[in-house]
Design a protein around this motif. Sequence first.
Motif, PDB file in Angstrom:
ATOM      1  N   GLU A  51      -7.397   8.010  13.825  1.00  0.00           N
ATOM      2  CA  GLU A  51      -6.519   7.001  13.232  1.00  0.00           C
ATOM      3  C   GLU A  51      -5.499   6.584  14.282  1.00  0.00           C
ATOM      4  O   GLU A  51      -4.794   7.411  14.838  1.00  0.00           O
ATOM      5  CB  GLU A  51      -5.805   7.549  12.000  1.00  0.00           C
ATOM      6  CG  GLU A  51      -4.924   6.497  11.327  1.00  0.00           C
ATOM      7  CD  GLU A  51      -4.248   7.016  10.075  1.00  0.00           C
ATOM      8  OE1 GLU A  51      -4.728   6.710   8.982  1.00  0.00           O
ATOM      9  OE2 GLU A  51      -3.238   7.737  10.217  1.00  0.00           O
ATOM     10  N   VAL A  53      -2.293   3.965  14.940  1.00  0.00           N
ATOM     11  CA  VAL A  53      -1.318   3.121  14.257  1.00  0.00           C
ATOM     12  C   VAL A  53      -0.683   2.189  15.287  1.00  0.00           C
ATOM     13  O   VAL A  53      -0.021   2.644  16.224  1.00  0.00           O
ATOM     14  CB  VAL A  53      -0.235   3.965  13.553  1.00  0.00           C
ATOM     15  CG1 VAL A  53       0.756   3.055  12.839  1.00  0.00           C
ATOM     16  CG2 VAL A  53      -0.879   4.939  12.573  1.00  0.00           C
ATOM     17  N   PRO A  59      -2.269   0.949  10.562  1.00  0.00           N
ATOM     18  CA  PRO A  59      -3.272   1.983  10.807  1.00  0.00           C
ATOM     19  C   PRO A  59      -4.688   1.416  10.874  1.00  0.00           C
ATOM     20  O   PRO A  59      -5.063   0.577  10.075  1.00  0.00           O
ATOM     21  CB  PRO A  59      -3.128   2.934   9.613  1.00  0.00           C
ATOM     22  CG  PRO A  59      -2.420   2.166   8.570  1.00  0.00           C
ATOM     23  CD  PRO A  59      -1.669   1.067   9.233  1.00  0.00           C
ATOM     24  N   THR A 198       0.297  10.681   5.811  1.00  0.00           N
ATOM     25  CA  THR A 198      -0.327   9.628   6.625  1.00  0.00           C
ATOM     26  C   THR A 198      -0.216   8.274   5.971  1.00  0.00           C
ATOM     27  O   THR A 198      -0.061   8.140   4.798  1.00  0.00           O
ATOM     28  CB  THR A 198      -1.809   9.934   6.869  1.00  0.00           C
ATOM     29  OG1 THR A 198      -2.498   9.988   5.617  1.00  0.00           O
ATOM     30  CG2 THR A 198      -1.964  11.235   7.625  1.00  0.00           C
TER      31      THR A 198
END
Length: 198
Positions: A51, A53, A59, A198
Amino acid sequence: DIDFAKELGFTIKLLAIAKAVGDRIEARVHPVMVPSGALLANIKDEFNAVEVVGSAVGPQVFYGRGAGQSPTASAVISDLLDLAERRLTGRASRARFFSDLPPARIVPPDEVDTGFYCRFTVYDRPGVLAQISRVFADEGISIASVVQHGRSETEDGTVPLIMTTHEAPAGGMREAVVRIDRLCVVTGRPQIIRIEKT
């Protein structure tokens, strides 16, 4: 802990985390509780995910097979072929995979702020929660939730006491756990897992 995580709405995952924090880098690898609805919580079996960002895009998750015989062999062979091609074409000395980044210092582990899941095995008697809460308060740690089911049915009269905290420095949590472990009402080693929203 897996069952308690589900009850609290989390899934336990092993994550490698890197974040820019001002002019420093936070880098760590450890088991983490992530919200069960998060994309990273639903990566299973031989699949891996990254992931990223971005400040403008938010994201983004890159997902695929990353473990097991075939995916690993494919990645190694691909890298070897790429290096061989660069060598044959003379691109090896000029090609750059990554751009240079400005120097950065690593955030010391004790200064990393996260939420925490704590499981204590305690005697089932009045005042236990107050003693543990007092230690957390002394260390500046705010409690987010407490879970304890029923009365003890064990021979030694103990129960699991589950607590989650708001974000706190890891150093303060480490000191709190050392102090809590010394309390006469606590039996067994405390279990601590970080929480990442998250």
